[in-house]
Scaffold this motif. Structure first.
Motif, PDB file in Angstrom:
ATOM      1  N   VAL A   9       0.839  -1.195   0.000  1.00 41.95           N
ATOM      2  CA  VAL A   9       0.000   0.000   0.000  1.00 41.95           C
ATOM      3  C   VAL A   9       0.878   1.251   0.000  1.00 41.95           C
ATOM      4  CG1 VAL A   9      -1.554   1.356   1.453  1.00 41.95           C
ATOM      5  CG2 VAL A   9      -2.000  -1.066   1.070  1.00 41.95           C
ATOM      6  N   VAL A  10       0.566   2.185  -0.899  1.00 42.97           N
ATOM      7  CA  VAL A  10       1.307   3.446  -0.945  1.00 42.97           C
ATOM      8  C   VAL A  10       0.314   4.597  -0.874  1.00 42.97           C
ATOM      9  CG1 VAL A  10       3.208   2.502  -2.338  1.00 42.97           C
ATOM     10  CG2 VAL A  10       1.246   3.580  -3.461  1.00 42.97           C
ATOM     11  N   ARG A  11       0.842   5.770  -0.493  1.00 43.74           N
ATOM     12  CA  ARG A  11       0.028   6.985  -0.510  1.00 43.74           C
ATOM     13  C   ARG A  11       0.769   8.019  -1.353  1.00 43.74           C
ATOM     14  NH1 ARG A  11      -4.205   8.655   2.819  1.00 43.74           N
ATOM     15  NH2 ARG A  11      -4.603  10.908   2.757  1.00 43.74           N
ATOM     16  N   HIS A  12       0.101   8.621  -2.331  1.00 48.63           N
ATOM     17  CA  HIS A  12       0.740   9.620  -3.192  1.00 48.63           C
ATOM     18  C   HIS A  12       0.039  10.960  -3.021  1.00 48.63           C
ATOM     19  CE1 HIS A  12       3.045   7.073  -6.390  1.00 48.63           C
ATOM     20  NE2 HIS A  12       3.377   6.756  -5.148  1.00 48.63           N
ATOM     21  N   ARG A  13       0.856  11.992  -3.006  1.00 55.15           N
ATOM     22  CA  ARG A  13       0.309  13.345  -3.045  1.00 55.15           C
ATOM     23  C   ARG A  13       0.451  13.852  -4.480  1.00 55.15           C
ATOM     24  NH1 ARG A  13       0.398  17.764   1.385  1.00 55.15           N
ATOM     25  NH2 ARG A  13      -1.094  19.084   0.309  1.00 55.15           N
ATOM     26  N   VAL A  14      -0.630  14.233  -5.098  1.00 59.16           N
ATOM     27  CA  VAL A  14      -0.634  14.583  -6.516  1.00 59.16           C
ATOM     28  C   VAL A  14      -1.123  16.033  -6.657  1.00 59.16           C
ATOM     29  CG1 VAL A  14      -1.500  13.940  -8.796  1.00 59.16           C
ATOM     30  CG2 VAL A  14      -1.254  12.194  -7.028  1.00 59.16           C
ATOM     31  N   VAL A  15      -0.338  16.861  -7.371  1.00 60.71           N
ATOM     32  CA  VAL A  15      -0.723  18.252  -7.594  1.00 60.71           C
ATOM     33  C   VAL A  15      -0.998  18.430  -9.094  1.00 60.71           C
ATOM     34  CG1 VAL A  15      -0.028  20.665  -7.417  1.00 60.71           C
ATOM     35  CG2 VAL A  15       0.631  19.033  -5.626  1.00 60.71           C
ATOM     36  N   VAL A  16      -2.208  18.842  -9.425  1.00 55.15           N
ATOM     37  CA  VAL A  16      -2.604  18.997 -10.828  1.00 55.15           C
ATOM     38  C   VAL A  16      -2.765  20.478 -11.132  1.00 55.15           C
ATOM     39  CG1 VAL A  16      -4.214  18.228 -12.598  1.00 55.15           C
ATOM     40  CG2 VAL A  16      -3.935  16.884 -10.514  1.00 55.15           C
ATOM     41  N   ARG A  17      -2.025  20.932 -12.157  1.00 58.35           N
ATOM     42  CA  ARG A  17      -2.112  22.347 -12.541  1.00 58.35           C
ATOM     43  C   ARG A  17      -2.689  22.493 -13.947  1.00 58.35           C
ATOM     44  NH1 ARG A  17       0.688  24.962  -8.559  1.00 58.35           N
ATOM     45  NH2 ARG A  17       2.229  23.590  -7.632  1.00 58.35           N
ATOM     46  N   GLY A  18      -3.185  23.685 -14.218  1.00 60.99           N
ATOM     47  CA  GLY A  18      -3.776  23.967 -15.526  1.00 60.99           C
ATOM     48  C   GLY A  18      -5.147  24.576 -15.318  1.00 60.99           C
ATOM     49  N   VAL A  19      -6.037  24.380 -16.291  1.00 59.12           N
ATOM     50  CA  VAL A  19      -7.422  24.828 -16.118  1.00 59.12           C
ATOM     51  C   VAL A  19      -8.150  23.686 -15.420  1.00 59.12           C
ATOM     52  CG1 VAL A  19      -9.494  25.670 -17.266  1.00 59.12           C
ATOM     53  CG2 VAL A  19      -7.258  26.203 -18.207  1.00 59.12           C
ATOM     54  N   VAL A  20      -8.162  23.730 -14.073  1.00 62.30           N
ATOM     55  CA  VAL A  20      -8.687  22.597 -13.307  1.00 62.30           C
ATOM     56  C   VAL A  20      -9.707  23.040 -12.263  1.00 62.30           C
ATOM     57  CG1 VAL A  20      -6.730  21.054 -13.657  1.00 62.30           C
ATOM     58  CG2 VAL A  20      -6.633  22.725 -11.811  1.00 62.30           C
ATOM     59  N   GLN A  21     -10.045  24.333 -12.249  1.00 61.46           N
ATOM     60  CA  GLN A  21     -11.076  24.790 -11.315  1.00 61.46           C
ATOM     61  C   GLN A  21     -12.249  25.356 -12.092  1.00 61.46           C
ATOM     62  OE1 GLN A  21      -9.411  27.319  -8.278  1.00 61.46           O
ATOM     63  NE2 GLN A  21      -7.873  25.801  -7.706  1.00 61.46           N
ATOM     64  N   GLY A  22     -13.465  25.108 -11.589  1.00 54.71           N
ATOM     65  CA  GLY A  22     -14.664  25.567 -12.294  1.00 54.71           C
ATOM     66  C   GLY A  22     -14.979  24.709 -13.502  1.00 54.71           C
TER      67      GLY A  22
END
Ligand SMILES: [Zn+2]
Ligand SMILES: [Zn+2]
Length: 797
Positions: A9-22
């Motif tokens: 079992v692993v845990r990843h922190r993923v940050v997604v950038r771009g047009v990703v809100q709304g």
């Protein structure tokens, strides 16, 4: 991967950038993670979507693979960064957690998007609570840029702030499983904006959806002109099949000949107007641009919509499909015309030529009150004017961008190179103005502003600039402007730079065009030759350029003039441009041909003939220009196609239409040869010159028919230009030639020049994202500016 690793079992922190809100990104992430049986959470921060997922390593890997690939339609995933964090083995399941505000970080605003299929289904479903609601929208569609006043993109920072949601809308907005979760413009009959119809004097004629639509539909059906409030401003609409309605619109708008775009009810109707072919996907895309396509002879559209020199007018018609719920409701209610003719509406910008769109009711009444019979309007504000985008497509060539605006702005163009967080702002051109902002590997090009000659345009320029700077929450470290001393955009940049205490970097007009082409292809870092053909631009030697062979170098910072078109003499600046017949008379005299024996002679007034004859001998009152745009004027007048113009580039547009028509009707006919020699500079080191004299002489004296000569003109210019570029390429070792400048919106010339260059074994670059015309100039300016940031003196940095 071993079984043990797959199971661990692993845990990843993923940050997604771009047009990703709304754009419905968090519900999408939650559904994807839950579907894979992963635990964790996701949330918005001001600049990105953050995710933590925990589960078997192989499943987490699958999640990260699918995350960008299956993103919602409006999302633009620019980067996904992931790192391992310690597993928490906390409560199972996947949650959406509250947003975090990170000061200074900014996400991107999505562009405005056509009404989606789900919303359309509700719009036409009598059982739905949003049946015939003119503002229906969801997470995947509707207004975005045009309602956004500030960031973060929340309802309070949009023009929907004044419409508190009713309980039912609020419940949908708050439910991650709902397709309106966090859709900022969400509204319904109970809580949304109100449609109404105003008389030109501002008097209220009807209020409420059904009453307002009924009045507007009757006006359109009866041949009236209706100003319709859209996403980014007002349109002027009328029955496109009615000669009387289209003629009235032309008369009242004082736009005698410039083509009008038409909106067709659906794709099938568009196919009755134009040869849609492969453009179907583009027409129905969420950006819904106007697409210029070959017109059908039996199109249910008045010939006055796009008049020109052939039996089919210009031979092309700009068509677009409905993209707001209001458009769909209008078409649903409009009756068919004469038997079998579905309704088609002229849908042209609600403004004077070159001015920005009207966005407020007050402005619309002031500027459109004398044109429209009624105004179909509403109380949802427009944050910034955004025009329709335009693409020209003459198969088998590629689609050619003419105006990049609604549906694209404010999406960025990649611009390799870090600015260290600093912002560079380009003021753009004078005509077809856009502005651009560069920051850390991206250039954000604004929607189309217009020609800066009018006060309204300058106000819009300021408004667009303010919005762009607010989105990035930064003060520019450098301003970029054209070098032309007469440009309002340059004066604006100087004033603003003074206020801020930052420098202005000036980029020569054609240098900026070529940099824009290199930037959109990510090729600023290699030597690039460019043929830069346009109307006029201020040259490096204070003369008027416009037919340039440049070598872009030093990472885009420099442009060397290796060749140009030989002088065309322009009698006075603006008056000369408006009267191609005068330029033509001078070109004929210079080529040793008497204008009287050509179509030019009879078109000259006595005073003109006398003045031009004297000017030819003395040179007084004449400006030398290397502008290819002016050479097109000469050719159009010499062939009797167009002697005086009523819209920008009209002579060139009509000459191209004639050439295309001749080729289509004479597919196998040989093309007459018109000479256009390249005068090599030899050992002098100066630029090579394309001599226009023999070409003008041959155009005037050839006895081929004028369609054949129009086509031959394009081909000869293309061949000679390619020879010019190939000679320089051989000397400087470049292998790629770019084609840019407004003249290359001409698809006949573009295709012929590209083919001729390919024949020399050269790689050819053309525009795909921003226009070749001045609408793309700001991208080039900002690209050069970003590269110059380190070398200019920046006080206080
Ligand atoms: Zn929708
Ligand atoms: Zn509601």
């Amino acid at each position: 991967m071993t079984t043990a690793q797959t199971r661990s079992v692993v845990r990843h922190r993923v940050v997604v950038r771009g047009v990703v809100q709304g754009v419905g990104f968090r519900p999408y992430v939650a559904a994807l993670a839950s579907g894979l049986g992963l635990d964790g959470w996701c949330r918005n921060d001001s600049g990105a979507v953050e995710v933590e997922v925990e589960g078997p390593a192989a499943v987490v890997a699958r999640f990260e693979e699918r995350l960008p690939a299956e993103a919602p339609p409006l999302a633009v995933v620019e980067s996904v960064q992931s790192h391992e964090v310690p597993p928490e083995r906390g409560p199972g399941g996947f949650r959406i957690t509250p947003s975090q505000v990170v000061p200074g970080a900014r996400t991107m605003v999505p562009p405005d998007t056509a009404t989606c299929a789900d919303c359309l289904a509700e719009l036409t479903d009598p059982q739905d609570r949003r049946y015939r609601h003119p503002f229906i929208t969801c997470t995947h569609c509707g207004p975005r840029l045009t309602i956004t006043l500030d960031l973060p993109y929340d309802r309070a920072a949009t023009t929907m702030a004044g419409f508190p949601m009713c309980a039912a809308c609020a419940a949908e907005y708050a439910d991650p499983a709902d397709r309106r979760y966090h859709a900022q413009p969400v509204a319904c009959h109970d809580c949304g904006p109100t449609l109404r119809v105003l008389a030109p004097d501002g008097g209220l004629l009807a209020e409420g959806t059904e009453a307002a639509l009924a009045v507007a539909v009757v006006a359109l059906r009866d041949g009236g002109i209706v100003a319709v409030k859209g996403l980014g401003g007002y349109h002027l609409a009328c029955d496109a099949a009615s000669d009387r309605a289209v003629a009235a619109l032309r008369e009242r708008k004082d736009r005698p000949e410039q083509p009008f775009a038409v909106m067709a009810r659906d794709l099938a109707t568009a196919e009755r107007c134009v040869e849609v072919g492969a453009a179907a996907d583009l027409l129905t895309s969420s950006a819904r641009p106007i697409v210029l396509l070959p017109v059908r002879p039996d199109a249910p559209v008045s010939p006055l919509a796009a008049p020109g020199p052939t039996p089919q007018g210009l031979g092309e018609l700009g068509v677009l499909l409905p993209y707001t719920p209001l458009h769909h409701l209008l078409f649903a209610d409009l009756p068919d015309g004469s038997p079998g003719a579905p309704p088609v509406l002229v849908m042209t910008s609600g403004n004077a030529s070159g001015e920005p769109l009207c966005v407020t009711e007050e402005d619309a009444l002031a500027r459109l009150g004398g044109i429209a019979d009624v105004l179909l309007t509403h109380d949802r504000g427009i944050a910034v004017p955004v025009e329709d985008s335009v693409v020209a497509w003459a198969p088998p060539g590629p689609p050619v961008p003419v105006r990049r605006s609604r549906g694209h702005a404010p999406l960025p163009v990649d611009l390799p190179g870090d600015t260290g967080g600093a912002v560079v702002l380009a003021a753009g051109s004078e005509l077809k103005n856009t502005v651009a902002l560069a920051r850390d590997g991206r250039a954000f090009v604004s929607a189309h502003v217009g020609d800066l000659a009018s006060l309204a345009s300058r106000a819009a320029h300021q408004q667009v600039t303010d919005q762009l700077l607010r989105f990035h929450d930064r003060t520019p470290a450098l301003l970029v402007a054209d070098r032309h001393p007469g440009y309002a955009s340059r004066a604006w940049a100087r004033r603003f730079a003074d206020e801020l205490g930052v420098p202005v970097h000036e980029v020569q007009h054609h240098h900026a065009h070529l940099a824009s082409l290199a930037a959109e292809h990510g090729r600023l870092d290699e030597p690039l030759l460019g043929l830069v053909f346009d109307g006029t631009g201020y040259g490096c030697d204070a003369t008027v350029w416009g037919g340039e062979l440049l070598l872009l170098g030093d990472g885009g910072r420099s442009a060397e003039r290796l060749g140009h078109l030989g002088a065309v003499r322009l009698p006075g600046a603006d008056a000369g441009v408006r009267n191609p017949v005068r330029t033509a008379a001078l070109a004929l005299l210079a080529a040793g041909v008497a204008p009287d024996g050509t179509p030019v002679g009879p078109e000259l007034t006595e005073a003109e003939a006398r003045f031009l004859d004297g000017a030819h001998r003395s040179g007084a009152g004449l400006v030398d220009t290397s502008s290819v745009g002016r050479l097109f004027d000469v050719a159009a007048s010499v062939l009797g196609v167009r002697h005086r113009i009523t819209y920008e580039a009209q002579a060139a547009v009509e000459l191209e239409a004639l050439a295309r028509h001749w080729r289509a009707t004479h597919p196998a006919a040989p093309v007459p040869t018109l000479p256009m020699p390249v005068l090599r500079s030899g050992g002098t080191g100066g630029p090579d010159v394309l001599d226009p004299g023999p070409l003008v002489r041959a155009l005037a004296t050839s006895d081929a028919d004028r369609g054949a000569r129009a086509h031959a003109f394009h081909l000869s210019l293309a061949t000679a230009s390619a020879d010019l570029a190939a000679g320089a390429a051989a000397r400087c070792g470049a292998t790629t030639v770019g084609l840019t400048g407004g003249v290359f919106v001409n698809r006949v010339l573009l295709a012929a020049t590209a083919a001729a260059l390919a024949g020399h074994g050269l790689e050819v670059l053309v525009h795909h994202r921003v226009p070749a015309n001045d609408g793309g100039l700001a991208l080039g300016q900002v690209a050069v500016g970003a590269r110059t940031l380190d070398t200019v003196q920046t006080p206080g940095r």
